[in-house]
Design a protein around this motif. Structure first.
Motif, PDB file in Angstrom:
ATOM      1  N   THR A  22      16.344  -2.887  41.031  1.00 24.60           N
ATOM      2  CA  THR A  22      15.730  -3.414  42.257  1.00 24.60           C
ATOM      3  C   THR A  22      14.864  -4.635  42.001  1.00 24.60           C
ATOM      4  N   GLY A  23      14.733  -5.020  40.718  1.00 23.33           N
ATOM      5  CA  GLY A  23      13.878  -6.160  40.392  1.00 23.33           C
ATOM      6  C   GLY A  23      12.404  -5.827  40.467  1.00 23.33           C
ATOM      7  N   SER A  24      12.064  -4.546  40.386  1.00 25.74           N
ATOM      8  CA  SER A  24      10.661  -4.150  40.461  1.00 25.74           C
ATOM      9  C   SER A  24       9.934  -4.527  39.176  1.00 25.74           C
ATOM     10  N   PRO A  25       8.709  -5.063  39.272  1.00 24.96           N
ATOM     11  CA  PRO A  25       7.934  -5.388  38.070  1.00 24.96           C
ATOM     12  C   PRO A  25       7.256  -4.172  37.452  1.00 24.96           C
ATOM     13  N   ALA A  26       7.370  -3.011  38.095  1.00 23.82           N
ATOM     14  CA  ALA A  26       6.702  -1.809  37.592  1.00 23.82           C
ATOM     15  C   ALA A  26       7.212  -1.458  36.199  1.00 23.82           C
ATOM     16  N   VAL A  27       6.305  -1.004  35.337  1.00 23.23           N
ATOM     17  CA  VAL A  27       6.657  -0.557  33.994  1.00 23.23           C
ATOM     18  C   VAL A  27       6.295   0.920  33.814  1.00 23.23           C
ATOM     19  N   ASN A  28       5.200   1.329  34.394  1.00 26.41           N
ATOM     20  CA  ASN A  28       4.796   2.734  34.356  1.00 26.41           C
ATOM     21  C   ASN A  28       5.847   3.600  35.044  1.00 26.41           C
ATOM     22  N   THR A  29       6.172   4.754  34.461  1.00 25.88           N
ATOM     23  CA  THR A  29       7.266   5.576  34.980  1.00 25.88           C
ATOM     24  C   THR A  29       6.997   6.071  36.392  1.00 25.88           C
ATOM     25  N   ARG A  30       5.803   6.552  36.657  1.00 24.39           N
ATOM     26  CA  ARG A  30       5.471   7.000  38.006  1.00 24.39           C
ATOM     27  C   ARG A  30       5.612   5.853  39.012  1.00 24.39           C
ATOM     28  N   SER A  31       5.158   4.675  38.622  1.00 19.64           N
ATOM     29  CA  SER A  31       5.267   3.510  39.509  1.00 19.64           C
ATOM     30  C   SER A  31       6.724   3.125  39.728  1.00 19.64           C
ATOM     31  N   ARG A  32       7.552   3.289  38.707  1.00 18.90           N
ATOM     32  CA  ARG A  32       8.971   2.978  38.853  1.00 18.90           C
ATOM     33  C   ARG A  32       9.659   3.979  39.789  1.00 18.90           C
ATOM     34  N   ILE A  33       9.270   5.238  39.699  1.00 15.32           N
ATOM     35  CA  ILE A  33       9.818   6.237  40.626  1.00 15.32           C
ATOM     36  C   ILE A  33       9.435   5.890  42.047  1.00 15.32           C
ATOM     37  N   GLU A  34       8.196   5.472  42.228  1.00 19.89           N
ATOM     38  CA  GLU A  34       7.735   5.089  43.568  1.00 19.89           C
ATOM     39  C   GLU A  34       8.486   3.852  44.062  1.00 19.89           C
ATOM     40  N   ALA A  35       8.750   2.906  43.170  1.00 18.53           N
ATOM     41  CA  ALA A  35       9.509   1.713  43.556  1.00 18.53           C
ATOM     42  C   ALA A  35      10.922   2.095  43.994  1.00 18.53           C
ATOM     43  N   ALA A  36      11.527   3.064  43.314  1.00 21.90           N
ATOM     44  CA  ALA A  36      12.863   3.531  43.690  1.00 21.90           C
ATOM     45  C   ALA A  36      12.823   4.210  45.052  1.00 21.90           C
ATOM     46  N   ARG A  37      11.742   4.928  45.311  1.00 22.55           N
ATOM     47  CA  ARG A  37      11.598   5.570  46.630  1.00 22.55           C
ATOM     48  C   ARG A  37      11.461   4.513  47.723  1.00 22.55           C
ATOM     49  N   GLU A  38      10.633   3.510  47.474  1.00 24.18           N
ATOM     50  CA  GLU A  38      10.426   2.466  48.472  1.00 24.18           C
ATOM     51  C   GLU A  38      11.697   1.667  48.724  1.00 24.18           C
ATOM     52  N   ALA A  39      12.545   1.549  47.703  1.00 23.66           N
ATOM     53  CA  ALA A  39      13.803   0.806  47.861  1.00 23.66           C
ATOM     54  C   ALA A  39      14.891   1.650  48.496  1.00 23.66           C
ATOM     55  N   GLY A  40      14.613   2.928  48.753  1.00 20.77           N
ATOM     56  CA  GLY A  40      15.596   3.802  49.366  1.00 20.77           C
ATOM     57  C   GLY A  40      16.588   4.398  48.400  1.00 20.77           C
ATOM     58  N   ILE A  41      16.390   4.183  47.108  1.00 20.80           N
ATOM     59  CA  ILE A  41      17.295   4.740  46.102  1.00 20.80           C
ATOM     60  C   ILE A  41      17.066   6.233  45.958  1.00 20.80           C
ATOM     61  N   LEU A  42      15.801   6.645  45.980  1.00 13.97           N
ATOM     62  CA  LEU A  42      15.426   8.060  45.922  1.00 13.97           C
ATOM     63  C   LEU A  42      14.764   8.448  47.234  1.00 13.97           C
ATOM     64  N   GLY A  43      15.175   9.583  47.785  1.00 12.46           N
ATOM     65  CA  GLY A  43      14.510  10.083  48.973  1.00 12.46           C
ATOM     66  C   GLY A  43      13.100  10.538  48.645  1.00 12.46           C
ATOM     67  N   ASP A  44      12.284  10.737  49.676  1.00  7.80           N
ATOM     68  CA  ASP A  44      10.893  11.121  49.454  1.00  7.80           C
ATOM     69  C   ASP A  44      10.789  12.407  48.640  1.00  7.80           C
ATOM     70  N   ASP A  45      11.579  13.405  48.994  1.00 15.82           N
ATOM     71  CA  ASP A  45      11.488  14.689  48.293  1.00 15.82           C
ATOM     72  C   ASP A  45      11.961  14.578  46.847  1.00 15.82           C
ATOM     73  N   LYS A  46      13.073  13.864  46.640  1.00 12.18           N
ATOM     74  CA  LYS A  46      13.585  13.732  45.273  1.00 12.18           C
ATOM     75  C   LYS A  46      12.628  12.934  44.395  1.00 12.18           C
ATOM     76  N   ALA A  47      12.020  11.905  44.968  1.00 17.09           N
ATOM     77  CA  ALA A  47      11.051  11.119  44.201  1.00 17.09           C
ATOM     78  C   ALA A  47       9.838  11.973  43.838  1.00 17.09           C
ATOM     79  N   ALA A  48       9.365  12.758  44.793  1.00 15.89           N
ATOM     80  CA  ALA A  48       8.215  13.627  44.531  1.00 15.89           C
ATOM     81  C   ALA A  48       8.559  14.677  43.480  1.00 15.89           C
ATOM     82  N   ASP A  49       9.761  15.243  43.568  1.00 14.50           N
ATOM     83  CA  ASP A  49      10.187  16.245  42.579  1.00 14.50           C
ATOM     84  C   ASP A  49      10.259  15.643  41.178  1.00 14.50           C
ATOM     85  N   LEU A  50      10.850  14.451  41.086  1.00 14.50           N
ATOM     86  CA  LEU A  50      10.994  13.825  39.772  1.00 14.50           C
ATOM     87  C   LEU A  50       9.631  13.450  39.197  1.00 14.50           C
TER      88      LEU A  50
END
Length: 623
Positions: A529-557
């Motif tokens: 997604t071209g996200s500058p995030a490096v921290n894993t939690r921040s990257r999961i959140e970036a994937a959620r914001e991009a619609g790659i991961l749903g809210d529940d799946k992002a929270a679970d991961l």
């Protein structure tokens, strides 16, 4: 003309403070015209909890405190400090109070300008990511919100004041004051005018203002004392007093009661006795060490810090940030010591951390992962300086408890000590001409963070990578294949898959198939997604914001990553308690039924996330 001078002075001020110092000259030239200036009297709020905030506040002068929803002191900042970025990035209303503790003059940057700078300049955005989530403020917040609290967080100053204040009248001579200090065995005196505290005289004052200056010791003590000294409240927490003293670089603090009457004096030594393993002390002590032996001695306290944090139920995320911050402090001090001996760098450079420390997720048992980005103005004759720097700092890190990387991913390897242009070519090759074996070794370089030197070099490289990565579908497919191949240690019938041989037989490698698997998943999502995030939690959140991961799946991961990481840290803390060397191999016999059940669930979540990733990328035709 006066307005032009004022704008020019504001520009020069910004250029001297992070993160504005990393902005291009043209951007800095235009920035002051969009700022407004506000004055805040001591005790007034710049930002109020529960209210919306639409500006970034940059202190031109003065100092301010940040308190959280529980009224705990989270951060203190002086000239050049920035406040308000959390509401600008995470939304209103504010969950913090920012209160002036001195009269303040603040520069206000509108939200829309702040967001534009973050978008256009990744290094600028990265500074606020780190400010919000890392360094000591993150660790402090974790400690203060823990259920048990450490000694320094639970102790009030009143409990530290062990003797009546020792003072002299302002009319006394310096000689008389020195005699009182010698007779009473104290390193500082309160100087009184009746019942009012007029000043403080320390042994350092006697050395620098009297003896070294050749001043007659027969003069009045009021002529050499520190007048109207900073004071501490007797009912404050010891931790608040510590921040006051560290922030102002003072060793002695008079303590007063509600009626402004002095009741005693505390020193940083008093606080140090209270708790030597506090991470605030640790990072501060490292920065003050005069040599490598001193840095090694102080950094050896890190395992006890981790043990203390685990016992306080701090989160794995917060503990990782503390361990990372200490590692950064060690590396920065070693670099400063090396530069002092080698002389200034011949051209600008940036020392970067890779892997877990770049992600703010370092635990114990971590080895070195470092590299150097060098300005393209470097000449062949400069190579020796950078080789010497890398060799010295790498050896010094070993002495401080950070072993060499077995894969030779260190600045001592000439391949990882290159001009910026060569780094761009290296990343371009990985992204556009991916080779499976090369990708396996290169993935760690996509977790990179500036630690020391010219951060703009890293920012420029990062911009190049983030602009190219989303379109590099073959590269992402290789990376995804690598991420999905790293399976969690969970069998078909949800039993744990244990090591079958070697010194770690019958244990779980919780890093490789647990933590590492989530790290790799999050990395692929972020780069795609071209996200500058490096921290894993921040990257999961970036994937959620991009619609790659749903809210529940992002929270679970995210929760799975936290749980697995916490199990590892608790395992390492137990090893520290026993005097063993920390590692990443957990015996199921050491886990409770609760831990086993939730660890299986966490591994299942990771496995499901891997299956989801496999469907995003065409991996069937790559080998």
């Amino acid at each position: 003309m006066a307005l032009d001078v004022e704008l020019s002075e504001t520009r020069e001020f910004l250029a001297q403070h992070e993160p504005f110092d990393a902005l291009p000259a043209g951007v800095l030239d235009r920035l002051p015209a969009g700022l407004t200036v506000e004055y805040f009297r001591r005790g007034t709020r710049l930002i109020e909890r529960g209210r919306d905030n639409h500006h970034l506040y940059v202190l031109r002068s003065g100092a301010a405190d940040v308190h959280d929803t529980q009224g705990s002191l989270v951060e203190r900042g002086g000239e050049g400090a920035c406040f308000g970025s959390i509401t600008l990035t995470q939304g209103n209303p504010s969950t913090f109070d920012v209160t002036a503790i001195e009269d303040c003059l603040a520069l206000l940057l509108p939200a829309e300008d702040f967001h534009r700078l973050c978008t256009d300049h990744p290094a600028f955005a990265a500074f606020f990511d780190a400010q919000r989530a890392s360094r000591m403020s993150g660790a402090v917040a974790s400690l203060q919100l823990s259920t048990t609290g450490s000694a320094i967080l639970k102790t009030h100053v009143r409990e530290l004041v062990g003797r009546e204040p020792i003072g002299v009248d302002g009319a006394a001579t310096v000689r008389e004051a020195a005699q009182v200090m010698s007779r009473k065995g104290v390193s500082a005196l309160l100087v009184m005018e009746g019942e009012r505290l007029a000043g403080i005289l320390t042994d350092r004052d006697l050395r620098t203002r009297v003896l070294a200056a050749g001043v007659d010791p027969g003069i009045r003590v009021s002529e050499v004392m520190t007048a109207d000294p900073v004071t501490g409240d007797v009912d404050a927490l010891a931790f608040e007093v510590l921040l006051e003293m560290v922030g102002r670089h003072i060793h002695h603090l008079p303590i007063i009661d509600a009626h402004d009457r002095p009741v005693g004096l505390v020193t940083t030594t008093d606080l140090l006795r209270l708790e030597q393993s506090n991470p605030v002390y640790l990072a501060g002590d490292i920065a003050k060490q005069p040599d490598v032996d001193g840095v090694a001695r102080v950094s050896s306290r890190l395992p006890q810090v981790v043990l203390s944090l685990v016992e306080q139920d701090a989160s794995a995320d917060d503990i990782g940030r503390v361990v990372t911050a200490v590692g950064d402090a060690v590396e920065r001090r070693l670099l400063a010591l090396a530069e002092a001996d080698l002389g200034p760098a011949p051209v600008p450079y940036c020392w970067v951390a890779l892997g877990s420390r770049a992600r703010l997720e370092q635990a114990l048992a971590a080895d070195q992962d470092t590299a150097i980005l060098i300005d393209d103005a470097v000449q062949p004759e400069h190579a020796g300086w950078f080789e010497a720097l890398a060799g010295r700092v790498t050896a010094d890190l070993v002495a401080c408890g950070y072993p060499r990387c077995t894969g030779d991913v260190m600045a001592t390897n000439p391949r990882w000590r290159q001009p910026l242009a060569q780094w761009r070519r290296e990343f371009s090759t990985w992204l556009t001409e991916p080779v499976p074996d090369a990708i396996l070794g290169a993935s760690i370089f996509f977790d990179m963070r500036a630690v020391h030197g010219d951060a703009s070099l890293h920012a420029r490289l990062q911009r190049h990578v983030l602009a190219t990565a989303p379109g590099a579908r073959l590269f992402l497919a290789h990376l995804a294949k690598q991420a999905t191949a790293n399976e969690p240690p969970l069998g078909f019938f949800r039993g744990f898959v244990l090591e079958k041989a070697g010194s770690h037989r019958h244990t779980l490698d919780i890093k490789r198939g647990g933590i590492g698997a989530v790290v790799e998943l999050a990395r692929v999502h972020a780069l795609s997604t071209g996200s500058p995030a490096v921290n894993t939690r921040s990257r999961i959140e970036a994937a959620r914001e991009a619609g790659i991961l749903g809210d529940d799946k992002a929270a679970d991961l995210r929760d799975a990553f936290e749980f697995i990481s916490y199990v590892r840290l608790r395992h390492q803390a137990a090893q520290v308690r026993r005097g063993d060397l920390p590692d990443n191999h957990v015996s199921p016999d050491d886990l409770s039924s609760f831990d086993k059940r939730h660890l299986r669930e966490a591994f299942s979540i990771v496995r499901h996330a891997q299956s989801t990733l496999a469907h995003r990328f065409p991996m069937h035709y790559i080998s």
